[in-house]
Scaffold this active site. Structure first.
Site, PDB file in Angstrom:
ATOM      1  N   CYS A 152       1.312 -26.539  38.761  1.00  0.00           N
ATOM      2  CA  CYS A 152       0.340 -27.459  38.161  1.00  0.00           C
ATOM      3  C   CYS A 152       0.065 -28.632  39.086  1.00  0.00           C
ATOM      4  O   CYS A 152      -0.993 -29.243  39.025  1.00  0.00           O
ATOM      5  CB  CYS A 152       0.828 -27.953  36.798  1.00  0.00           C
ATOM      6  N   CYS A 178       0.758 -24.197  29.189  1.00  0.00           N
ATOM      7  CA  CYS A 178      -0.286 -24.276  28.171  1.00  0.00           C
ATOM      8  C   CYS A 178      -0.642 -22.856  27.712  1.00  0.00           C
ATOM      9  O   CYS A 178      -0.508 -21.893  28.481  1.00  0.00           O
ATOM     10  CB  CYS A 178      -1.518 -24.957  28.748  1.00  0.00           C
TER      11      CYS A 178
END
Ligand code: SF4
Length: 242
Positions: free
Chosen positions: A233, A207
């Protein structure tokens, strides 16, 4: 590198025989593109899916749409959102919207209490809600999934195995031993257009708020200045079976 590619194809072919319900995860980063390319040389119809978030840069959405058409991937995209983002609107994509209420509530709460965005203050929770939980949905009906995970990407990826069984879900990592140089060699050899951020010095794409260029190891630029600097993540560390 040729031997590694041949081996990766054998691993995928074997997985296809054992696990008819199988899909390739694609983040549209360099490793995913190599994995998808190799997998589709084994089976041009293998299912391709992607978990996107509202925080991916516009360039990733653009690249996803472009490569989905160019490579005829017929990808399914999972995203926590109330409506399909402009950047993902394309007839060639199937976009699955996942409920956004829990993330919206948590993000507002964190911001109200700390004055910081959830991805800064609590990136683990942000990743859980936007990446890990959606990945659980994406693999819910699969026996196995294929990933582009590699041992030399970062300190957190040294100990993975080529085939893993986590809670009954099989994970196949066919390019596990590829080096970064071999990934770029494969991309050049096959004429695969890379994501534009690599030309800006990024070595691992996530991101936008959680990715920076450079680093000694490829994943060093991920989550800098947070509790999970250079980390994960969660999709590769947590059990994805509910
Ligand atoms: S990478 Fe950052 S923005 Fe993306 S889901 Fe994780 S914490 Fe949130």
């Amino acid at each position: 590198m040729d031997e590694k590619v041949t081996h990766a194809k054998e691993v995928i072919a074997d997985a296809l025989k054992r696990y008819p319900k199988i899909g390739v995860a694609c983040s549209f980063g360099k490793d995913s593109m190599v994995t998808v390319h190799i997998a589709r040389e084994v089976d041009p119809n293998i299912k391709v899916f992607s978990v996107m978030t509202r925080f991916k840069p516009p360039e990733t959405y653009d690249y996803l749409r472009k490569m989905n058409r160019k490579m005829n991937l017929r990808a399914t995209v999972y995203i926590v959102a109330n409506s399909v983002p402009e950047g993902l609107k394309d007839d060639a994509l199937e976009v699955v919207l996942l409920p956004s209420a829990e993330f919206d509530k948590k993000a507002s709460q964190v911001e109200a209490e700390t004055g910081q965005a959830i991805y800064k203050r609590d990136p683990d929770e942000c990743c859980r809600l936007l990446k890990v939980d959606p990945t659980k949905v994406a693999v819910a009906n699969l026996d196995a999934w294929v990933t582009g995970l590699r041992n030399t990407e970062g300190r957190t990826r040294e100990d993975y195995q080529e085939v893993e069984n986590k809670g009954g879900l099989i994970k196949i990592n066919p390019i596990l031993t590829f080096t970064e140089a071999e990934i770029w060699k494969y991309i050049a050899t096959k004429g695969i257009e890379p994501h534009p951020w690599y030309s800006k010095g990024y070595r691992s794409l996530g991101c936008a708020p959680c990715s920076r260029p450079g680093g000694v190891l490829e994943r060093d630029g991920r989550w800098q200045d947070t509790s999970k600097c250079g980390g994960e993540c969660g999709i590769h560390t947590q059990t994805l079976r509910a």
